[in-house]
Design a protein around this motif. Structure first.
Motif, mmCIF file in Angstrom:
data_model
loop_
_atom_site.group_PDB
_atom_site.id
_atom_site.type_symbol
_atom_site.label_atom_id
_atom_site.label_comp_id
_atom_site.label_asym_id
_atom_site.label_seq_id
_atom_site.Cartn_x
_atom_site.Cartn_y
_atom_site.Cartn_z
ATOM 1 N N VAL A 42 -28.424 -40.024 31.872
ATOM 2 C CA VAL A 42 -28.176 -41.524 32.114
ATOM 3 C C VAL A 42 -28.172 -42.174 31.105
ATOM 4 O O VAL A 42 -28.378 -41.838 29.602
ATOM 5 C CB VAL A 42 -29.507 -42.454 31.914
ATOM 6 C CG1 VAL A 42 -29.392 -43.887 31.919
ATOM 7 C CG2 VAL A 42 -30.659 -41.874 32.883
ATOM 8 N N THR A 46 -35.149 -45.856 32.059
ATOM 9 C CA THR A 46 -34.533 -45.573 31.472
ATOM 10 C C THR A 46 -33.167 -46.294 31.820
ATOM 11 O O THR A 46 -31.739 -46.126 30.566
ATOM 12 C CB THR A 46 -34.759 -44.299 31.321
ATOM 13 O OG1 THR A 46 -35.765 -43.538 31.286
ATOM 14 C CG2 THR A 46 -33.342 -43.362 30.458
ATOM 15 N N GLU A 47 -32.072 -45.948 33.400
ATOM 16 C CA GLU A 47 -31.552 -46.692 33.362
ATOM 17 C C GLU A 47 -31.300 -48.029 32.823
ATOM 18 O O GLU A 47 -30.323 -48.934 33.186
ATOM 19 C CB GLU A 47 -31.398 -46.682 34.906
ATOM 20 C CG GLU A 47 -31.560 -45.693 35.163
ATOM 21 C CD GLU A 47 -32.757 -44.948 35.359
ATOM 22 O OE1 GLU A 47 -32.279 -44.146 35.839
ATOM 23 O OE2 GLU A 47 -33.210 -45.522 35.532
ATOM 24 N N ALA A 80 -27.501 -49.442 32.069
ATOM 25 C CA ALA A 80 -26.342 -48.858 31.750
ATOM 26 C C ALA A 80 -25.930 -48.727 32.459
ATOM 27 O O ALA A 80 -25.126 -49.195 33.155
ATOM 28 C CB ALA A 80 -27.345 -47.447 31.636
ATOM 29 N N TYR A 110 -24.692 -42.674 34.824
ATOM 30 C CA TYR A 110 -25.083 -41.152 35.284
ATOM 31 C C TYR A 110 -24.481 -40.397 34.513
ATOM 32 O O TYR A 110 -23.441 -40.654 35.501
ATOM 33 C CB TYR A 110 -25.593 -40.511 36.644
ATOM 34 C CG TYR A 110 -27.159 -41.663 37.444
ATOM 35 C CD1 TYR A 110 -28.419 -41.295 35.940
ATOM 36 C CD2 TYR A 110 -26.945 -42.759 38.353
ATOM 37 C CE1 TYR A 110 -29.422 -41.880 36.136
ATOM 38 C CE2 TYR A 110 -28.590 -42.932 38.349
ATOM 39 C CZ TYR A 110 -29.388 -42.970 37.296
ATOM 40 O OH TYR A 110 -30.574 -43.425 38.345
ATOM 41 N N THR A 146 -24.209 -42.914 40.597
ATOM 42 C CA THR A 146 -23.898 -44.229 40.531
ATOM 43 C C THR A 146 -23.715 -45.725 40.597
ATOM 44 O O THR A 146 -23.947 -46.475 40.721
ATOM 45 C CB THR A 146 -22.882 -44.161 39.114
ATOM 46 O OG1 THR A 146 -22.784 -42.542 37.607
ATOM 47 C CG2 THR A 146 -22.963 -45.035 37.861
ATOM 48 N N TYR A 161 -28.648 -52.894 38.918
ATOM 49 C CA TYR A 161 -30.196 -51.518 39.056
ATOM 50 C C TYR A 161 -30.522 -51.335 39.790
ATOM 51 O O TYR A 161 -31.693 -52.049 40.181
ATOM 52 C CB TYR A 161 -30.121 -50.921 37.509
ATOM 53 C CG TYR A 161 -30.840 -49.206 37.383
ATOM 54 C CD1 TYR A 161 -29.876 -48.740 38.385
ATOM 55 C CD2 TYR A 161 -31.967 -49.747 37.461
ATOM 56 C CE1 TYR A 161 -30.709 -47.257 38.340
ATOM 57 C CE2 TYR A 161 -32.679 -48.296 37.947
ATOM 58 C CZ TYR A 161 -32.533 -47.373 37.819
ATOM 59 O OH TYR A 161 -33.192 -46.305 38.400
#
Length: 612
Positions: A179, A309-310, A366, A369, A376, A391
């Motif tokens: 990520v 995390t994204e 983010a 990927y 992505t 997201y």
């Protein structure tokens, strides 16, 4: 489908709960400001010494200039392959100052996984404590004595869209995916956390591996606030013990699994200056929250922070209230500043109280990927209700009438175990490559009050009996400890639904004692240990030759077992002893040997008619 009026209410009221914070300075600039203003103040304390702001800044500058001389540029990647240490913190600052992005790799990660990350991330340089490294990638030693000093701060042309770090999470293809989090993402999150999680310069202990984004909060908040970062030695349990006995600590970030360890904590806590406890990484039950509040006291504010995390560490924040939170789990609250949350069903907004997929937009989303444009494009889509990207988290949630959000679990097969996000497909992929296995199913089930990974294995030859110990030992070379199945069972065939899909509900309940020959305890100590194993693992009867880890134990349960043994016997064993001696008969020998060493016999006095 909701009405236009309801849609407008959801888009405004439910996403307008925080003041927006301006991001005037980057994390690096804020650290440099403190280094200039208070160069002699301690910023890092480690096992054998302390480092001051000015000293750390000069060492990070020297490392940054060396990276620049090697041709490192913005958006290049630099791998940091080292455990928690002062050099590692300097390494991260040096990478960010050079304009590059850091890729944290825990050295304890299995070799095969490390090789995949290095091949995928293709770092220009590796930073490590090692003097030798088997790789063709250039590497630099980060030992403190090897790090020089340079006064001048590099002036790199950094854009908010440049990548700050790449963290690898579990992936559905059987390989971890990277990520890519931008500088703007990081500075946005830290701007919020700095205002909401602390009053002023803060002090904390770094509890988790840098390859887990839970660490970002604890790593950066002290550095940007003029505070101090304490690096404690030992394993997770030892660091937690040290943190709870350090009266300088003002905030801690922990997972619910860390908090469960405290339920058997016999020594109490002594953190009078603790103001804030941030909980994240997995579902936070109200039962754990209530016990935690009771342990730390009402003056400590407990934040439940949600965020994949994204979306850069946390996109939702909620403060626990024992009076308000009466359900099974603590709420995840509402979006933080500059973030927007949507509950969608087929891209249509869900009404209040209607479950749907939680989708996230805003400054924390983010870049995507690394090296995976198709994935992505699938997960980071154009926001139909605003600007930028949206997201798709794969999490199930719903809006509550009070404007807060309730987390309802995963839509797909991704789960969180002990704070780690895991794709069960990755474990299945590794198991299918084991010799003698023709098919496999991996599920997450509640066993003994704890969520565990359970693997069901189909042998190639139906007459064959699989050696579960041998399989698990081989898995240890390929998967991190937190991804190892707690239970593995051999079955004849996988149950299927009428449409040919796995019928997970029809899988047999995991039985770690199946096929085990029961050997009862013979001594008082063995009886104490078998009773403790049965209570913690939730299975019975446990024999003296049964392995704690073969019965579903893991590192956090091992800590609970060690605490219980100390409470029952008065003997404190290091946690590592349960890994080297996992059966009751082996542990009882360790306890008896430790007990014998508790005192030194006094020599008998010579016989006399009278004594002075």
């Amino acid at each position: 489908m909701v009405s236009e009026v309801e849609q407008q209410r959801i888009l405004t009221v439910f996403n307008d709960t925080h003041t927006e914070y301006a991001q005037n300075n980057t994390a690096v600039e804020r650290f440099e400001k403190h280094a200039e203003q208070t160069p002699e103040k301690t910023v890092i304390e480690y096992e054998t010494g302390v480092l001051r702001y000015g000293e750390v800044n000069r060492k990070a500058n020297a490392l940054a200039w060396e990276l620049i001389s090697l041709g490192v540029q913005p958006n290049d990647r630099v791998a940091i392959m080292a455990s928690l240490g002062a050099e590692t913190i300097i390494g991260i600052l040096g990478v960010l100052k050079s304009g590059a992005s850091y890729v944290p790799i825990d050295p304890a990660t299995p070799k095969e996984r490390i090789e995949h990350i290095l091949n995928d991330a293709a770092p220009k340089v590796i930073l490590t404590r090692e003097k030798k490294l088997e790789t063709e990638i250039p590497f630099l030693s980060m030992n403190l004595e090897d790090l020089g000093e340079k006064a001048e701060n590099p002036a790199c042309a950094i854009e908010t869209d440049d990548i700050a770090y790449v963290i690898y999470t579990s992936g559905t293809t059987g390989k971890p995916k990277g990520v890519a989090v931008t500088r703007g993402n990081l500075d946005h999150y830290l701007s919020y956390a700095d205002k909401e999680y602390q009053k002023e310069a803060c002090t904390t202990v770094l509890m988790t591996s840098l390859s887990f984004d839970l660490s970002v909060t604890s790593l950066f908040l002290p550095l940007i606030s003029g505070g101090s970062l304490l690096l404690k030695g030992g394993d997770t349990e030892e660091r937690l013990r040290a943190a709870l006995k350090d009266n300088r600590v003002t905030f801690l970030k922990l997972t619910p699994s860390h908090l469960k360890m405290l339920e058997t904590y016999a020594d109490g806590v002594d953190v009078p200056n603790l103001e804030t406890l941030i909980v994240g990484g997995e579902e936070f039950t109200t039962a754990t929250a209530w016990k935690t509040q009771k342990l730390f006291g009402e003056s400590v504010k407990i934040h439940n922070e949600y965020g994949p995390t994204e979306t850069t560490v946390g996109c939702c924040d909620y403060v626990y209230s024992s009076e308000k939170d009466k359900g099974l789990s603590v709420g995840i609250g509402h979006p933080i500043a500059n973030m927007q949350l949507y509950i969608l069903n087929e891209m249509e907004l869900c009404g209040v109280g209607v479950p749907g997929e939680l989708c996230i937009a805003g400054d924390g989303v983010a870049k995507g990927y690394l090296n995976q444009p198709e994935l992505t494009a699938e997960k980071f889509i154009d926001n139909p209700y605003g600007e930028g990207k949206l997201y798709r988290s794969g999490d199930l949630a719903r809006w509550l009438p009070n404007g807060e959000m309730e987390y309802l679990g995963r839509i797909d097969e991704q789960v969180k175990i002990r704070g780690y996000r895991i794709e069960l497909y990755e474990i299945e992929s590794v198991l299918r490559n084991q010799p003698g296995i023709s098919d496999v199913a991996v599920v997450a089930l509640e066993v003994g009050g704890d969520k565990s990974i359970c693997a069901y294995l189909i042998p190639t030859n139906q007459e064959q009996q699989l050696d579960m110990s041998e399989i698990k030992n081989d898995l240890r070379d390929k998967l991190p400890e937190y991804m190892l199945p707690g239970f593995m069972m051999q079955i004849d065939a996988l149950p299927l639904t009428p449409n040919g899909k796995l019928d997970a509900k029809a899988l047999p309940e995991p039985n770690a004692l199946a096929g085990q020959e029961y050997m009862p305890p013979r001594t008082k100590t063995e009886k104490v240990i078998t009773d403790i194993f049965e209570e913690i693992l939730g299975i019975s009867p446990v024999g003296i030759e049964d392995s704690f880890f073969e019965l579903g134990g893991h590192s956090l349960k091992a800590t609970a077992a060690i605490n219980a043994i100390e409470k029952k016997t008065g003997i404190r064993l290091p946690v590592k002893e349960i890994f080297s001696s996992p059966t009751p008969v082996m542990l009882s020998r360790k306890i008896e040997a430790a007990g014998e060493g508790e005192y030194s016999p006094i020599p008998q006095a010579e016989q006399r008619e009278a004594y002075p």
